[in-house]
Design a protein around this motif. Sequence first.
Motif, mmCIF file in Angstrom:
data_model
loop_
_atom_site.group_PDB
_atom_site.id
_atom_site.type_symbol
_atom_site.label_atom_id
_atom_site.label_comp_id
_atom_site.label_asym_id
_atom_site.label_seq_id
_atom_site.Cartn_x
_atom_site.Cartn_y
_atom_site.Cartn_z
ATOM 1 N N LEU A 182 28.665 -39.411 139.409
ATOM 2 C CA LEU A 182 29.181 -40.314 138.493
ATOM 3 C C LEU A 182 30.310 -40.246 137.962
ATOM 4 C CD1 LEU A 182 25.840 -40.530 136.179
ATOM 5 C CD2 LEU A 182 26.406 -42.041 138.268
ATOM 6 N N ALA A 183 31.151 -41.420 137.709
ATOM 7 C CA ALA A 183 32.466 -41.393 137.414
ATOM 8 C C ALA A 183 32.680 -42.036 135.994
ATOM 9 C CB ALA A 183 33.325 -42.087 138.341
ATOM 10 N N GLY A 184 33.926 -41.732 135.870
ATOM 11 C CA GLY A 184 34.676 -42.326 134.452
ATOM 12 C C GLY A 184 35.514 -43.331 134.660
ATOM 13 N N ASP A 185 36.125 -43.626 135.781
ATOM 14 C CA ASP A 185 37.055 -44.739 135.941
ATOM 15 C C ASP A 185 36.263 -46.003 136.417
ATOM 16 O OD1 ASP A 185 38.882 -42.859 135.959
ATOM 17 O OD2 ASP A 185 39.577 -42.800 138.032
ATOM 18 N N LEU A 186 36.820 -47.155 135.796
ATOM 19 C CA LEU A 186 36.267 -48.421 136.109
ATOM 20 C C LEU A 186 37.390 -49.517 136.189
ATOM 21 C CD1 LEU A 186 33.867 -50.379 136.046
ATOM 22 C CD2 LEU A 186 34.260 -50.712 133.426
ATOM 23 N N TYR A 187 37.329 -50.444 137.165
ATOM 24 C CA TYR A 187 38.312 -51.345 137.234
ATOM 25 C C TYR A 187 37.350 -52.871 137.472
ATOM 26 C CZ TYR A 187 36.865 -50.987 142.443
ATOM 27 O OH TYR A 187 36.207 -50.787 143.728
ATOM 28 N N ALA A 188 38.025 -53.734 137.364
ATOM 29 C CA ALA A 188 37.324 -55.144 137.178
ATOM 30 C C ALA A 188 38.333 -56.253 137.191
ATOM 31 C CB ALA A 188 36.538 -55.370 135.906
ATOM 32 N N ASP A 373 39.282 -34.629 139.169
ATOM 33 C CA ASP A 373 39.360 -35.832 138.571
ATOM 34 C C ASP A 373 39.268 -37.038 139.405
ATOM 35 O OD1 ASP A 373 39.759 -37.574 136.609
ATOM 36 O OD2 ASP A 373 41.718 -37.157 136.086
ATOM 37 N N ASP A 374 38.504 -38.179 138.867
ATOM 38 C CA ASP A 374 38.510 -39.342 139.670
ATOM 39 C C ASP A 374 39.719 -39.807 140.032
ATOM 40 O OD1 ASP A 374 35.600 -39.162 138.925
ATOM 41 O OD2 ASP A 374 36.190 -40.208 137.137
ATOM 42 N N LYS A 375 39.867 -40.575 141.151
ATOM 43 C CA LYS A 375 41.097 -41.098 141.871
ATOM 44 C C LYS A 375 40.917 -42.660 141.901
ATOM 45 C CE LYS A 375 41.359 -38.279 145.071
ATOM 46 N NZ LYS A 375 41.876 -37.426 146.125
#
Length: 389
Positions: A182-188, A373-375
């Motif tokens: 599971l990740a903590g980055d989000l794009y939209a 870290d998320d990329k």
Amino acid sequence: MHILIVDDNPTNVIIIREILKREKYTNITTSSSAREMFGHLGINDEGVVNKPKINEIDLILLDMMMPEMDGIEACRIVQQYDELRDIPIIMVTAVGDSKKLAEALDAGAVDYVTKPINKVELLARIRLALRLKHEKDWHKERDQRIQDELKLASQVQHAVLSVPIQDLNIQIEALYKPSFELAGDLYAWYPLGEGRYGVILLDMMGHGISSSLFCMFIASVLKDTVTTYVEPEKVIQELNRRFNQLHIENQLVQYYFTAIYLVVDTKYKRVDYVNAGHPPGLFFHDDGQMTKLSTTTFPVGLFDRIDAESKSFTYEGDAHLVLYTDGLLEMVEGDQDVQLEFLINELKSSHHINTQQIEKVFFDEISSQERDDDKCLVWISLSEGADIG
């Protein structure tokens, strides 16, 4: 409960089997050698475990001194297989040498009993070994359920991410590699009408389940927020208000997220944006100039209210804009200025995304390096009206 007795002495086998049968252990298999034991465990001549047999044996009583291959060596071989190493092995030995017993335990045996067999001692050690195996099996099943649920949660999380857009004047797509399931980055991104698009990239503080849950909460309110408020400063302020509505009591960690939200107007060739503590976005103009979309306000969630200042610039001709999270910068050694300079040099050559090259430079993992870290990278290509692709 299936117990395997391994001993080359038939008398010893009879004695142990009778003790077990009187205590209602009726599912008993015997072997006279280590190689015969391997057959019962499903290990073939090529050293491959026959999976249907993996879970048939719950406990092994293994004689330490046997011809051809002794119990210690046999134990070491069993421990080489991930599928078999959780089967408890109790050594049965007439040897009182403490060094040999220590060697047996180091080889993977969980316990030992000495000959002549003491019934009370044997049964006590069997009960202990089986109880430990039961607990270990329970934890493995629970961990597997958790992993299955995390995979499902990851699929749900990825399902809320925007799909690429390829319109006449704009193309938007993302490259994304989370550090964990599971990740903590989000794009939209969302079409706003009349050639305008709202694009956001955010990076939640921390990693793991808690950060991903906060991220999913933001995802649930994001579309309504962007399409209702549209303007960058209003969107960021509304996200800050929504995030603070969670009111988590007694939290030891202050959760927040950095974000960069922008409105791209392809009709009037204008970009309006707010950068809430996020790494600067990079806008590459057609004439080779670059505009940094630097920080304009605090990260979202740190304060009850934030003053978000919107900034704007215009462009001509073909151009591209790159948003990214700090996990991308961390792939480059050096301070932030060195990292940013490297990033700019890698991204400035073309207005069209070179996915293969970017993945090779920033997303392919070095075997010895763990992902900390998320990329994430969002690429926006802009054109004068010719179809992009």
